[in-house]
Design a protein around this motif. Structure first.
Motif, PDB file in Angstrom:
ATOM      1  N   ILE A 180      93.609  49.530 -51.926  1.00  0.00           N
ATOM      2  CA  ILE A 180      93.959  48.146 -52.215  1.00  0.00           C
ATOM      3  C   ILE A 180      94.675  48.016 -53.564  1.00  0.00           C
ATOM      4  O   ILE A 180      95.654  47.269 -53.700  1.00  0.00           O
ATOM      5  CB  ILE A 180      92.699  47.235 -52.163  1.00  0.00           C
ATOM      6  N   SER A 181      94.204  48.743 -54.568  1.00  0.00           N
ATOM      7  CA  SER A 181      94.835  48.667 -55.893  1.00  0.00           C
ATOM      8  C   SER A 181      96.267  49.196 -55.845  1.00  0.00           C
ATOM      9  O   SER A 181      97.158  48.661 -56.517  1.00  0.00           O
ATOM     10  CB  SER A 181      94.023  49.464 -56.918  1.00  0.00           C
ATOM     11  N   ILE A 182      96.496  50.250 -55.034  1.00  0.00           N
ATOM     12  CA  ILE A 182      97.844  50.816 -54.920  1.00  0.00           C
ATOM     13  C   ILE A 182      98.801  49.789 -54.331  1.00  0.00           C
ATOM     14  O   ILE A 182      99.925  49.587 -54.828  1.00  0.00           O
ATOM     15  CB  ILE A 182      97.809  52.085 -54.051  1.00  0.00           C
ATOM     16  N   TRP A 183      98.373  49.104 -53.264  1.00  0.00           N
ATOM     17  CA  TRP A 183      99.250  48.109 -52.631  1.00  0.00           C
ATOM     18  C   TRP A 183      99.539  46.954 -53.578  1.00  0.00           C
ATOM     19  O   TRP A 183     100.668  46.439 -53.603  1.00  0.00           O
ATOM     20  CB  TRP A 183      98.601  47.590 -51.347  1.00  0.00           C
ATOM     21  N   LEU A 184      98.545  46.533 -54.353  1.00  0.00           N
ATOM     22  CA  LEU A 184      98.765  45.429 -55.290  1.00  0.00           C
ATOM     23  C   LEU A 184      99.742  45.822 -56.394  1.00  0.00           C
ATOM     24  O   LEU A 184     100.540  44.990 -56.860  1.00  0.00           O
ATOM     25  CB  LEU A 184      97.435  44.977 -55.898  1.00  0.00           C
ATOM     26  N   VAL A 185      99.709  47.095 -56.798  1.00  0.00           N
ATOM     27  CA  VAL A 185     100.652  47.574 -57.819  1.00  0.00           C
ATOM     28  C   VAL A 185     102.059  47.701 -57.253  1.00  0.00           C
ATOM     29  O   VAL A 185     103.051  47.394 -57.930  1.00  0.00           O
ATOM     30  CB  VAL A 185     100.170  48.929 -58.390  1.00  0.00           C
ATOM     31  N   LEU A 186     102.159  48.135 -55.991  1.00  0.00           N
ATOM     32  CA  LEU A 186     103.482  48.288 -55.373  1.00  0.00           C
ATOM     33  C   LEU A 186     104.191  46.954 -55.172  1.00  0.00           C
ATOM     34  O   LEU A 186     105.426  46.891 -55.173  1.00  0.00           O
ATOM     35  CB  LEU A 186     103.340  49.001 -54.020  1.00  0.00           C
ATOM     36  N   PHE A 187     103.415  45.881 -54.996  1.00  0.00           N
ATOM     37  CA  PHE A 187     104.003  44.553 -54.771  1.00  0.00           C
ATOM     38  C   PHE A 187     103.410  43.568 -55.782  1.00  0.00           C
ATOM     39  O   PHE A 187     102.638  42.680 -55.420  1.00  0.00           O
ATOM     40  CB  PHE A 187     103.737  44.073 -53.344  1.00  0.00           C
ATOM     41  N   PRO A 188     103.789  43.697 -57.062  1.00  0.00           N
ATOM     42  CA  PRO A 188     103.194  42.828 -58.089  1.00  0.00           C
ATOM     43  C   PRO A 188     103.676  41.381 -57.939  1.00  0.00           C
ATOM     44  O   PRO A 188     104.819  41.111 -57.605  1.00  0.00           O
ATOM     45  CB  PRO A 188     103.699  43.455 -59.399  1.00  0.00           C
ATOM     46  N   GLY A 189     102.756  40.463 -58.191  1.00  0.00           N
ATOM     47  CA  GLY A 189     103.116  39.055 -58.170  1.00  0.00           C
ATOM     48  C   GLY A 189     103.415  38.487 -56.804  1.00  0.00           C
ATOM     49  O   GLY A 189     103.907  37.365 -56.688  1.00  0.00           O
ATOM     50  N   SER A 190     103.130  39.249 -55.729  1.00  0.00           N
ATOM     51  CA  SER A 190     103.443  38.802 -54.376  1.00  0.00           C
ATOM     52  C   SER A 190     102.243  39.017 -53.468  1.00  0.00           C
ATOM     53  O   SER A 190     101.492  39.978 -53.632  1.00  0.00           O
ATOM     54  CB  SER A 190     104.656  39.565 -53.827  1.00  0.00           C
ATOM     55  N   ILE A 191     102.100  38.103 -52.503  1.00  0.00           N
ATOM     56  CA  ILE A 191     101.021  38.247 -51.525  1.00  0.00           C
ATOM     57  C   ILE A 191     101.275  39.436 -50.609  1.00  0.00           C
ATOM     58  O   ILE A 191     100.383  39.861 -49.869  1.00  0.00           O
ATOM     59  CB  ILE A 191     100.884  36.939 -50.713  1.00  0.00           C
ATOM     60  N   MET A 192     102.495  40.004 -50.681  1.00  0.00           N
ATOM     61  CA  MET A 192     102.840  41.157 -49.846  1.00  0.00           C
ATOM     62  C   MET A 192     101.913  42.340 -50.110  1.00  0.00           C
ATOM     63  O   MET A 192     101.666  43.151 -49.210  1.00  0.00           O
ATOM     64  CB  MET A 192     104.292  41.576 -50.100  1.00  0.00           C
ATOM     65  N   GLY A 193     101.363  42.455 -51.311  1.00  0.00           N
ATOM     66  CA  GLY A 193     100.446  43.552 -51.600  1.00  0.00           C
ATOM     67  C   GLY A 193      99.220  43.493 -50.710  1.00  0.00           C
ATOM     68  O   GLY A 193      98.797  44.501 -50.125  1.00  0.00           O
TER      69      GLY A 193
END
Length: 579
Positions: free
Chosen positions: A120-133
């Motif tokens: 989950i942390s990896i996806w949030l970092v890959l898409f910062p500032g977006s719900i896409m993470g």
């Protein structure tokens, strides 16, 4: 002229025109819905951060359903690509197989909560500032509930390809690309299609966990029908859960009518048989598509693309003869030894790191306790496999062997398998509480609701693929029913049952995460087992416990596969192959 073209020429122009209009409207509607939803997938995160709740207003259900369906089929597309690449690599390379098949055992045993907590942390970092993470994390979670059984199915089909077709491909010196599309994919279409249906059902089963992600004491909620049910259950609002169930039934019926029925009817042309089926499967959607002439348009577009791909993939090599393959294996014998040494070294390093991560935090006593919990869940899974096999093998074989029965029951089976069983968990929880049913036994029923279909679908696929020639021969010999089952049906579906069993067992271990802990409002029932242990560790964010639980689950799954399922698969290949 093709059969489809001939049929079209005999149909009135008005009917063909109507078919064209329907297909055009359908394509435009599909692109319109995708265009409507895509901006929401990449919406910026609001000032309050990532939402932890969704609205339970029933008016939002159509929109939530569209969001969930889009996630489901994006994950299914990635699962299909993964299955092709992974299954092909495992089937074509003996050295790769020694790693990829055991790794697939481990991957299917890792619960989706384990994947989520680690990524989950990896996806949030890959898409910062977006719900896409969070969207990417949700799609990845659905992918992990779909991909493994599809990869197993494709790999099993490749390993059991008809010998004469394999020799024909080698004699014609097809390129690897040509062989893939002319032999590998067609010979695997029927079982792979049924496993795609089952994968979608598995994705629905874990929909709540993948849309309302609770890890490390945080909750990320996405608009979707799964998160809606989670919120409604927390509010103890059975009426809203009922609306969600009704919406889900409509979605499942539409998907069955618009997608699965046309695909199963189309897949009949890939059956290995000397004669055409006496009662071919039909689909109104497939008939409209064929009458519209879109097949000819796609063929005209695809032909130059196929020629271009054939040209650029020729450097990948030509399918070699059996002698060339054996010589190649002998030349790589020394490399195989080096390969084994490297693997052993990586395994030892992994065990050392695992010891460093788990033992100092938990101690040997806690690890022993985790193994005891794993054994309790293993007993539940074993009992589940026995009962489901006894019940569903005869039913699945009957459905697959009888076209009339298949037309009646196949849609019902698809709807039941695709319906997310955990949507009715709140009602089941109330039933358990009212009847004082021990969740340690009741969790077996909950696991069965989501995993029994793996066995049924694979057996149906195996029975439906039995050549009509063998069926006609059995009828001509006037075999008694018991003898027909003993000499034809059970041997023919044995390999499919093995594939269904190995994926059902892996799915059951995964399902234990949501089946050993069920809640409705303030009521929570918890069974003793590895699933509840991992669920609790994930919600509290205890990394050492998560690693210990996932590792023990992987050990159980790999051991059972190695000492039980794989010997059965080898037996099926040696004695019960139809080729």
């Amino acid at each position: 002229m093709s059969a489809a073209s001939t049929n079209r020429s005999n149909v009135p122009k008005s009917t063909r025109l109507l078919s064209n209009i329907i297909v055009i409207i359908g394509i435009l509607s599909l692109f319109g819905v995708i265009g409507y939803l895509l901006p929401d997938l990449n919406a910026p995160i609001g000032p309050q951060g990532i939402p932890s709740h969704v609205s339970t207003d029933p008016r939002n259900l159509p929109y939530y359903a569209l969001r969930s369906v889009l996630r489901m089929f994006i994950a299914l597309a990635f699962s299909l690509i993964f299955s092709f690449i992974y299954g092909l690599a495992a089937a074509r390379s003996k050295r790769a197989r020694t790693i990829l098949v055991p790794l697939l055992d481990i991957l299917q045993s890792v619960p989706i909560l384990g994947f989520l907590s680690a990524t989950i942390s990896i996806w949030l970092v890959l898409f910062p500032g977006s719900i896409m993470g969070v969207e990417a994390a949700s799609i990845f979670a659905i992918f992990t509930s779909q991909a493994w059984n599809m990869a197993f199915s494709f790999y099993s089909s490749l390993m059991n390809e008809p010998t004469e077709l394999d020799e024909a491909a080698r004699s014609l010196r097809l390129t690897r690309w040509e062989r893939f599309w002319k032999l590998d994919v067609p010979s695997s279409v029927i079982p792979l299609l049924w496993n795609c249906m089952m994968s979608v059902g598995g994705g629905w089963f874990f929909l709540t966990a993948s849309e309302m992600i609770s890890v490390n004491n945080r909750t990320f909620a996405l608009p979707g029908i799964g998160s809606y049910v989670g919120e409604a259950a927390a509010e103890q609002d059975l009426g809203k859960i009922g609306w969600a169930i009704l919406t889900m039934i409509v979605v499942v019926i539409l998907i069955d009518f618009l997608l699965w029925k046309p695909l199963t009817a189309w897949a009949e042309k890939f059956r290995v048989t000397q004669s055409e089926s006496t009662e071919p499967k039909r689909s109104a959607v497939l008939t409209i598509i064929r009458l519209s002439g879109i097949n000819d348009i796609l063929a005209a577009i695809g032909k130059p693309i196929a020629s271009f791909l054939d040209a650029i993939t020729r450097p990948l090599g030509i399918t070699g003869t059996q002698t060339q393959v054996r010589n190649e294996q002998q030349r790589h014998r020394f490399t195989d030894y080096a390969y084994a040494i490297v693997l052993a070294g990586l395994g030892i390093w992994g065990l050392i790191k695992l010891y460093q991560l788990v033992i100092p935090s938990l101690g040997f006593a806690e690890v022993g306790h985790v193994f005891v919990l794993g054994f309790l869940t293993f007993l539940r899974v074993a009992l589940l496999m026995i009962v489901c096999s006894i019940v569903w093998v005869p039913i699945g074989a009957s459905i697959g062997m009888n076209p009339r029965l298949s037309r009646i029951l196949q849609p019902i089976v698809q709807i039941c398998a695709s319906f997310p069983a955990n949507f009715i968990f709140p009602f089941v929880t109330l039933w358990f509480l009212s009847w004082h049913i021990d969740i340690n036994w009741g969790s077996i029923l909950l696991m069965a609701l989501g995993t029994q279909w793996y066995i049924l679908f694979n057996v149906i696929a195996g029975a439906s693929a039995i050549p009509d020639d063998l069926r006609e021969m059995s009828r001509s010999l006037r075999q008694p029913t018991w003898q027909k089952w003993k000499t034809l049906i059970l041997p023919a579906v044995f390999s499919s049952w093995c594939t269904g069993g190995i994926t059902a067992a892996g799915g059951a271990w995964n399902a234990s995460i949501v089946s050993e802990v069920v809640a409705y409002g303030q009521h929570t029932l918890t069974a003793q087992g590895l699933g509840s242990y991992i669920a609790e560790a994930t919600s509290t964010g205890d990394t050492a416990q998560i690693i210990a639980g996932v590792t023990v689950m992987s050990i159980f799954v790999v051991a059972v596969n190695r000492f039980f399922w794989y010997p059965l698969q080898n037996l099926a290949k040696r004695r019960f192959s139809l080729t």
